[in-house]
Write a protein that holds these residues in place. Structure first.
Motif, PDB file in Angstrom:
ATOM      1  N   LYS A   1       0.839  -1.190   0.000  1.00 40.12           N
ATOM      2  CA  LYS A   1       0.000   0.000   0.000  1.00 40.12           C
ATOM      3  C   LYS A   1       0.878   1.245   0.000  1.00 40.12           C
ATOM      4  O   LYS A   1       1.546   1.547   0.993  1.00 40.12           O
ATOM      5  CB  LYS A   1      -0.906   0.011   1.243  1.00 40.12           C
ATOM      6  CG  LYS A   1      -1.956  -1.084   1.276  1.00 40.12           C
ATOM      7  CD  LYS A   1      -3.056  -0.812   0.271  1.00 40.12           C
ATOM      8  CE  LYS A   1      -4.218  -1.806   0.437  1.00 40.12           C
ATOM      9  NZ  LYS A   1      -5.279  -1.550  -0.544  1.00 40.12           N
ATOM     10  N   PRO A   2       0.934   1.998  -1.120  1.00 39.61           N
ATOM     11  CA  PRO A   2       1.699   3.250  -1.139  1.00 39.61           C
ATOM     12  C   PRO A   2       1.115   4.244  -0.135  1.00 39.61           C
ATOM     13  O   PRO A   2      -0.108   4.343   0.022  1.00 39.61           O
ATOM     14  CB  PRO A   2       1.525   3.749  -2.579  1.00 39.61           C
ATOM     15  CG  PRO A   2       1.124   2.539  -3.365  1.00 39.61           C
ATOM     16  CD  PRO A   2       0.324   1.702  -2.425  1.00 39.61           C
ATOM     17  N   HIS A   3       2.003   4.980   0.529  1.00 44.39           N
ATOM     18  CA  HIS A   3       1.577   5.971   1.510  1.00 44.39           C
ATOM     19  C   HIS A   3       2.555   7.139   1.464  1.00 44.39           C
ATOM     20  O   HIS A   3       3.554   7.165   2.163  1.00 44.39           O
ATOM     21  CB  HIS A   3       1.536   5.360   2.919  1.00 44.39           C
ATOM     22  CG  HIS A   3       0.941   6.257   3.957  1.00 44.39           C
ATOM     23  ND1 HIS A   3       1.273   6.194   5.287  1.00 44.39           N
ATOM     24  CD2 HIS A   3       0.019   7.247   3.852  1.00 44.39           C
ATOM     25  CE1 HIS A   3       0.600   7.115   5.956  1.00 44.39           C
ATOM     26  NE2 HIS A   3      -0.168   7.761   5.113  1.00 44.39           N
ATOM     27  N   GLY A   4       2.261   8.083   0.570  1.00 42.18           N
ATOM     28  CA  GLY A   4       3.155   9.223   0.416  1.00 42.18           C
ATOM     29  C   GLY A   4       4.487   8.796  -0.165  1.00 42.18           C
ATOM     30  O   GLY A   4       4.557   8.238  -1.260  1.00 42.18           O
ATOM     31  N   ASP A   5       5.560   9.043   0.597  1.00 41.04           N
ATOM     32  CA  ASP A   5       6.903   8.738   0.107  1.00 41.04           C
ATOM     33  C   ASP A   5       7.391   7.355   0.515  1.00 41.04           C
ATOM     34  O   ASP A   5       8.561   7.037   0.397  1.00 41.04           O
ATOM     35  CB  ASP A   5       7.899   9.797   0.600  1.00 41.04           C
ATOM     36  CG  ASP A   5       7.974   9.842   2.129  1.00 41.04           C
ATOM     37  OD1 ASP A   5       7.159   9.151   2.791  1.00 41.04           O
ATOM     38  OD2 ASP A   5       8.846  10.569   2.662  1.00 41.04           O
ATOM     39  N   HIS A   6       6.466   6.508   1.011  1.00 44.97           N
ATOM     40  CA  HIS A   6       6.876   5.159   1.424  1.00 44.97           C
ATOM     41  C   HIS A   6       5.702   4.198   1.240  1.00 44.97           C
ATOM     42  O   HIS A   6       4.590   4.607   0.916  1.00 44.97           O
ATOM     43  CB  HIS A   6       7.352   5.152   2.880  1.00 44.97           C
ATOM     44  CG  HIS A   6       6.273   5.514   3.856  1.00 44.97           C
ATOM     45  ND1 HIS A   6       5.859   6.816   4.071  1.00 44.97           N
ATOM     46  CD2 HIS A   6       5.486   4.742   4.652  1.00 44.97           C
ATOM     47  CE1 HIS A   6       4.899   6.833   4.973  1.00 44.97           C
ATOM     48  NE2 HIS A   6       4.643   5.590   5.339  1.00 44.97           N
ATOM     49  N   ASN A   7       5.985   2.934   1.444  1.00 41.09           N
ATOM     50  CA  ASN A   7       4.961   1.896   1.323  1.00 41.09           C
ATOM     51  C   ASN A   7       4.687   1.237   2.659  1.00 41.09           C
ATOM     52  O   ASN A   7       5.547   1.215   3.552  1.00 41.09           O
ATOM     53  CB  ASN A   7       5.409   0.809   0.330  1.00 41.09           C
ATOM     54  CG  ASN A   7       5.512   1.314  -1.090  1.00 41.09           C
ATOM     55  OD1 ASN A   7       4.749   2.189  -1.510  1.00 41.09           O
ATOM     56  ND2 ASN A   7       6.455   0.774  -1.848  1.00 41.09           N
ATOM     57  N   HIS A   8       3.496   0.686   2.801  1.00 34.64           N
ATOM     58  CA  HIS A   8       3.176  -0.207   3.908  1.00 34.64           C
ATOM     59  C   HIS A   8       2.996  -1.606   3.323  1.00 34.64           C
ATOM     60  O   HIS A   8       2.457  -1.769   2.226  1.00 34.64           O
ATOM     61  CB  HIS A   8       1.903   0.231   4.631  1.00 34.64           C
ATOM     62  CG  HIS A   8       2.094   1.443   5.483  1.00 34.64           C
ATOM     63  ND1 HIS A   8       2.357   1.380   6.835  1.00 34.64           N
ATOM     64  CD2 HIS A   8       2.069   2.762   5.179  1.00 34.64           C
ATOM     65  CE1 HIS A   8       2.487   2.597   7.328  1.00 34.64           C
ATOM     66  NE2 HIS A   8       2.317   3.463   6.339  1.00 34.64           N
ATOM     67  N   TYR A   9       3.451  -2.608   4.076  1.00 35.53           N
ATOM     68  CA  TYR A   9       3.442  -3.982   3.585  1.00 35.53           C
ATOM     69  C   TYR A   9       2.589  -4.859   4.497  1.00 35.53           C
ATOM     70  O   TYR A   9       2.641  -4.737   5.724  1.00 35.53           O
ATOM     71  CB  TYR A   9       4.869  -4.532   3.523  1.00 35.53           C
ATOM     72  CG  TYR A   9       5.804  -3.706   2.680  1.00 35.53           C
ATOM     73  CD1 TYR A   9       5.898  -3.897   1.310  1.00 35.53           C
ATOM     74  CD2 TYR A   9       6.599  -2.705   3.264  1.00 35.53           C
ATOM     75  CE1 TYR A   9       6.753  -3.126   0.532  1.00 35.53           C
ATOM     76  CE2 TYR A   9       7.457  -1.936   2.492  1.00 35.53           C
ATOM     77  CZ  TYR A   9       7.529  -2.149   1.129  1.00 35.53           C
ATOM     78  OH  TYR A   9       8.370  -1.385   0.364  1.00 35.53           O
TER      79      TYR A   9
END
Length: 429
Positions: free
Chosen positions: A117-125
């Motif tokens: 899941k993209p979240h701004g400048d990073h991803n959540h896995y």
């Protein structure tokens, strides 16, 4: 974060519905598309709430005699083992999470349990337990699966029916009737369909005995560009650029580019490149290269040359590898490199622009193709900068970094591997 509902297997089975899909248009001969159905098999895996993790490593789906294993490619651990009979084929669905399993039921949806899941400048896995979701596009003889331009197309060889859906529709692992469209080709045949960004579809026409036509079927069902000079049409690959597609024929390939078909000239009278492998970052398509027309009872050809098609000018060159290969030997790297596993156990890494082998990596023990193509043999799949190679003889899964030519790991498998696909959740196909 989207939370998936918890359902028991009994609830899923009770909720299984047969969904009749209306055709989205008529074929070039004016016939309407036959209904396609989707329903839930009883072995569906219950949904569960995803668990957040620090990262997700690519997972390999590997078939064996009796089922499918989902393997974590970082350490070889078995994440899931799904019992399923019959010869099974595996096709990436294109969303970085799901696989379409070609089985006696049709195209079944398999969730490998990886979520990014993209979240701004990073991803959540996140991860969930892999399993069949219960969704299936029924097919009499499930054939080619193609993902392109944000859509996925499947071809039923037994009926000649093409079914297409937005790849993003698989986010919940299900496919509702309004998410699917279908149309019928003139006759059942071993065909293929490629969705285009402009809304039309490139699709083959033919019969069980003969096929030589590829045409552009527009959204309203009318026919645009067409090539009838592609005998034995089989295999396709997309290349760099919008809607650039190559198709294999037995007299040289054809390339669709700029809305038109372009014949690729070859010096041989018979030249088949029925297995083609493209890259969105390269104008070159890697192919097998056969020049001996099959004769009943004769030994099949085992070529040692591969072809490289330049889709910008519809030309082809060949590269001599010095050892034979088979249709499961191929892949493409992150920078457009070609990879080919040969009988001598080497993984050949090619630069398509120069048509040169740049690296050779000793990966598996020497092998030969078996007479029955459905029996286990070495299998190559690529994801990003990495090539994954199975060796059924030793029950190993090898990992090679393509850019460096380094053999990074060799993992033990608990089954004899046959078909394989590898999904990296951060890469859309």
């Amino acid at each position: 974060m989207r939370t998936l509902p918890k359902l028991s297997a009994l609830t899923l089975a009770a909720a299984a519905l047969t969904m009749a899909l209306a055709a989205c248009g008529s074929s070039s001969a004016g016939g309407s598309g036959s209904p396609t159905t989707a329903q839930a098999p009883t072995e569906a895996t219950p949904s569960e709430k995803p668990v957040e993790v620090s990262d997700v490593d690519p997972r390999a789906a590997i078939t064996y005699d009796g089922g499918i294993q989902i393997v974590d490619t970082s350490d070889g651990s078995v994440v899931a083992d799904i019992e399923k009979e019959g010869f099974l084929r595996l096709n990436p669905a294109g969303d970085g999470r799901h696989v379409l399993v070609s089985s006696s039921a049709g195209f079944e949806v398999l969730d490998l349990g990886m979520i990014v899941k993209p979240h701004g400048d990073h991803n959540h896995y996140y991860t969930t337990t892999p399993g069949l979701t219960g969704a299936v596009i029924e097919a009499e003889t499930p054939g080619h699966v193609v993902t392109h331009a944000g859509k996925t197309a499947v071809f039923d060889d037994g009926t000649g029916t093409v079914t297409i859906f937005d790849t993003s529709a698989l986010e919940d692992g299900q496919l509702s009737p309004d998410e699917l469209t279908s149309f019928q080709t003139n006759d059942p045949h071993h065909g293929v369909a490629v969705p285009l960004a402009g809304g039309s579809v490139l699709v083959t026409e033919g019969t069980e005995d003969e096929r030589h036509t590829v045409h552009e079927r527009k959204a309203d069902g009318s026919i645009g560009a067409e090539s009838t000079d592609c005998p034995g049409v089989h295999g396709e690959a997309t290349a760099q650029g919008e809607d650039v597609v190559s198709f294999g024929c037995t007299n040289g390939s054809v390339v669709f580019r700029d809305g038109q078909f372009h014949k690729v000239p070859v010096p041989e009278t018979y030249q088949r490149s029925g297995n083609q492998f493209g890259s969105p970052d390269s104008p070159y398509v890697l192919t097998d290269y056969k020049t001996v027309e099959p004769v009943d009872g004769a030994e099949p050809e085992h070529p040692t040359k591969v072809g490289i098609i330049n889709t910008t000018d519809a030309t082809t060159t060949t590269v001599e590898l010095g050892s034979a290969y088979w249709f499961r030997s191929f892949g493409r790297g992150a920078a457009g490199e070609g990879v080919v596993l040969t009988y001598d156990g080497k993984l050949n890494i090619l630069d398509p622009a120069s048509a040169k082998v740049t690296k050779q990596v000793d990966v598996v023990s020497p092998w030969t193709e078996k007479e029955n193509w459905q029996e286990p043999g070495p299998n190559v799949k690529t994801a990003g900068d990495f090539a994954y190679v199975t060796d059924p003889a030793t029950q190993k899964l090898h990992l090679v970094q393509i850019s460096t030519g380094e053999l990074l790991s060799s993992l033990d498998l608990s089954v004899v591997p046959n078909e394989m696909t590898v999904i990296d959740a951060e890469l859309k196909h």
